[in-house]
Design a protein around this motif. Structure first.
Motif, mmCIF file in Angstrom:
data_model
loop_
_atom_site.group_PDB
_atom_site.id
_atom_site.type_symbol
_atom_site.label_atom_id
_atom_site.label_comp_id
_atom_site.label_asym_id
_atom_site.label_seq_id
_atom_site.Cartn_x
_atom_site.Cartn_y
_atom_site.Cartn_z
ATOM 1 N N SER A 23 5.520 -2.389 0.063
ATOM 2 C CA SER A 23 3.988 -2.166 -0.387
ATOM 3 C C SER A 23 3.854 -2.945 -1.800
ATOM 4 N N SER A 130 3.939 4.255 -2.633
ATOM 5 C CA SER A 130 3.208 3.642 -1.268
ATOM 6 C C SER A 130 4.365 3.314 -0.039
ATOM 7 N N PHE A 134 4.392 5.399 3.104
ATOM 8 C CA PHE A 134 3.991 4.825 4.469
ATOM 9 C C PHE A 134 5.284 4.930 5.386
ATOM 10 N N LYS A 146 -4.233 6.698 6.059
ATOM 11 C CA LYS A 146 -3.878 5.889 5.212
ATOM 12 C C LYS A 146 -4.516 6.453 3.907
ATOM 13 N N LEU A 149 -2.100 8.955 2.560
ATOM 14 C CA LEU A 149 -0.969 8.485 1.866
ATOM 15 C C LEU A 149 -1.143 7.938 0.346
ATOM 16 N N ALA A 150 -2.595 7.349 0.184
ATOM 17 C CA ALA A 150 -2.720 7.063 -1.084
ATOM 18 C C ALA A 150 -2.812 8.234 -2.104
ATOM 19 N N GLN A 170 -2.710 3.189 -5.981
ATOM 20 C CA GLN A 170 -2.289 3.706 -4.907
ATOM 21 C C GLN A 170 -3.202 3.188 -3.490
ATOM 22 N N SER A 173 -2.671 -0.457 -3.072
ATOM 23 C CA SER A 173 -1.322 -0.781 -2.318
ATOM 24 C C SER A 173 -1.567 -0.402 -0.713
ATOM 25 N N VAL A 174 -1.973 0.512 -0.482
ATOM 26 C CA VAL A 174 -1.902 1.161 0.981
ATOM 27 C C VAL A 174 -3.023 0.038 1.808
ATOM 28 N N GLY A 377 -1.553 -4.938 2.551
ATOM 29 C CA GLY A 377 -1.019 -3.713 1.903
ATOM 30 C C GLY A 377 0.226 -3.350 2.617
ATOM 31 N N SER A 378 0.528 -2.023 2.401
ATOM 32 C CA SER A 378 1.826 -1.419 2.874
ATOM 33 C C SER A 378 2.117 -1.657 4.178
#
Length: 381
Positions: A23, A130, A134, A146, A149-150, A170, A173-174, A377-378
Motif C-alpha cells: 500500500s 491499508s 487490504f 474499499k 477498508l479505509a 487511508q 492509500s486504498v 493504491g493497495s
C-alpha cells in the motif's frame, strides 16, 4: 521497493513463504486544513509505501517482524492482548477493527518494510494500516469494500494509536490510481478521479527535517477559530454548518463580531476551498501553470493568514519561486515537515542544488529530498 529483504527475513523467521501486499503513502497537492471544515482535499497515492509478506499460521496468534526496526512482536487478537510496541499496535488495531465489524481473522505470520520515510508527512502509518486491511480482507475472504477498508485504518488510528485523524490518508492509500489525484469531498465522502500527468514536470518533496512542538495545541486553536466564525455566521445564515457553506461575503458581514485572528483563519479556509476547485478545473485542461499559482497561493495563506508555516518552510518556498518552480507550498498541517513542489524538468537539478545548499548554510542541517510519482493504491503483488 525491494521485496527481497522482506522475502529473506520471512523465510528465515517462519521457514515458509507467504503472499506479498503493498500500500502506498500519499501526497496532497492542494487543500490543507479544509478537511475538518467540510471542504475538499486532493491527494494522490505515490510510488513509495509499505510492503508486507503475510501467511496464515493456523494458530491463534500474530507473529510480526518490522524489518526496518529489526523488532519482533507476538500477540493475540483479543482486546487485552494489545502489544506494547507502537508499530505492532497498527497491525493489532486493524485486526481488532475487522473483528468488531464481524470479520473472522485467524492467526498469521508477517514481515514488513517500507520506503515511505517516517515522519516526513507521507502517511507511513496509513500505508501500513491499508496494507494489512487490504491483505487480511483478501486472505480470509471477508468481502469488505474499499471504503470500509479505509475506515478500518482510520479507526485504528483513533482507537489504538491515539491519533484523531481524518480519512484522507487511508482513503488515498486504498483508492489510489496511477496518473490521477482523488478529489475527495470531506463532508459527503464522495470522490472523483482528476487527471494528473504532468509531462515535462517532476513532483518533489523537500523535507525541512523540522518538527515544531506546538503543532497539536496550535492545530486545536485553529479549529476553534473556524468554529467561532461558523457560530457567528450561523446567526444570520442558519444553513451554514461548516466553513465549507460560507463565502467571503458572509465572512465580511461578521467581521466586527469575531476577532481579527479568527477572521484571518476563516478567510484562509474559504479561499483554500475555492483554490482547490480552481486547481481541479485547471488539471482537467492540463493547465499546470494555474495549478502552480494556486499552490503558491496556498502557501501564502498558510503562512500569513492561518499562520502554520515556519521560517524553514517559508525559505524553501522562496527558493522555489526564485528557481522558477511552477508551484510550491507547505504540505500537511504545518509547523515543519515538507514542501511539495511541481518543478519543470529543465529547472529541477538547479532547484534541488540551490535549495539544499542554501538551506544547509542558513539552518545548519541538510533537508531531505524525496522525488515522487503518482501511483496505484493497495494491491497484491
Amino acid at each position: 521497493m525491494d521485496n527481497k529483504i522482506v522475502r529473506e527475513k520471512f523465510a528465515e523467521l517462519f521457514g515458509t513463504a507467504g503472499d506479498l501486499y503493498f500500500s502506498p503513502g500519499r501526497v496532497n497537492l492542494i487543500g490543507e486544513h479544509t478537511d475538518y471544515n467540510g471542504g475538499f482535499v486532493l491527494p494522490g497515492a505515490i510510488d513509495k509505501g509499505m510492503l508486507a509478506e503475510i501467511k496464515p499460521n493456523g494458530k491463534n496468534i500474530i507473529r510480526a517482524f518490522a524489518v526496518d526496526l529489526n523488532e519482533y512482536s507476538e500477540f493475540g487478537m483479543n482486546e487485552e492482548d494489545a502489544p506494547k510496541e507502537s508499530w505492532a499496535r497498527y497491525i493489532f488495531g486493524v485486526v481488532r477493527e475487522i473483528i468488531k465489524r464481524g470479520g473472522k481473522v485467524e492467526g498469521f505470520d508477517t514481515a514488513f518494510s517500507g520506503d515511505v520515510p517516517l515522519g516526513a508527512g507521507l502517511s507511513s502509518s496509513a500505508a501500513l494500516e491499508s496494507t494489512f486491511a487490504f491483505a487480511l480482507n483478501e486472505i480470509f475472504n471477508l468481502g469488505i469494500d474499499k471504503f470500509e477498508l479505509a475506515k478500518i485504518g482510520q479507526a485504528t488510528e483513533h482507537n489504538y494509536c491515539g491519533v484523531k485523524c481524518g480519512i484522507m490518508d487511508q482513503f488515498a492509500s486504498v483508492f489510489g490510481k496511477e496518473g490521477h489525484l482523488i478529489r475527495l469531498d470531506c463532508r459527503s465522502l464522495e470522490y472523483e478521479y482528476v487527471p494528473f500527468d504532468p509531462k515535462g514536470y517532476k513532483v518533489v518533496l523537500i523535507d525541512s527535517v523540522v518538527k515544531h512542538e506546538l503543532a497539536s495545541s496550535a492545530y486545536n486553536k485553529r479549529r476553534e477559530s473556524c468554529e467561532a466564525v461558523v457560530a457567528a455566521i450561523k446567526k444570520r445564515h442558519p444553513e451554514v454548518e461548516l466553513l465549507r457553506d460560507a463565502d467571503m461575503k458572509m465572512l465580511d458581514e461578521v467581521k466586527n463580531e469575531v476577532s481579527a485572528e479568527d477572521y484571518r483563519r476563516a478567510e484562509y479556509v474559504i479561499e483554500e476551498i475555492q483554490r482547490l476547485l480552481d486547481a481541479c478545473d485547471a488539471l482537467e485542461k492540463g493547465d499546470y501553470k494555474t495549478v502552480g499559482e494556486k499552490m503558491y497561493g496556498t502557501h501564502y495563506g498558510m503562512s500569513k493568514l492561518y499562520e502554520v508555516s515556519c521560517e524553514e518552510l517559508d525559505y524553501l518556498n522562496d527558493v522555489a519561486r526564485e528557481c522558477g518552480v511552477t508551484g510550491s507550498r507547505v504540505m500537511g498541517g504545518g509547523f515543519g515537515g515538507c514542501t511539495i513542489n511541481l518543478v519543470p524538468e529543465d529547472k529541477y537539478d538547479n532547484f534541488i542544488t540551490t535549495a539544499v545548499k542554501g538551506f544547509t548554510q542558513k539552518f545548519g542541517k541538510e533537508p531531505k529530498v524525496y522525488p515522487v510519482k503518482i501511483g496505484a493504491g493497495s494491491r497484491k503483488l
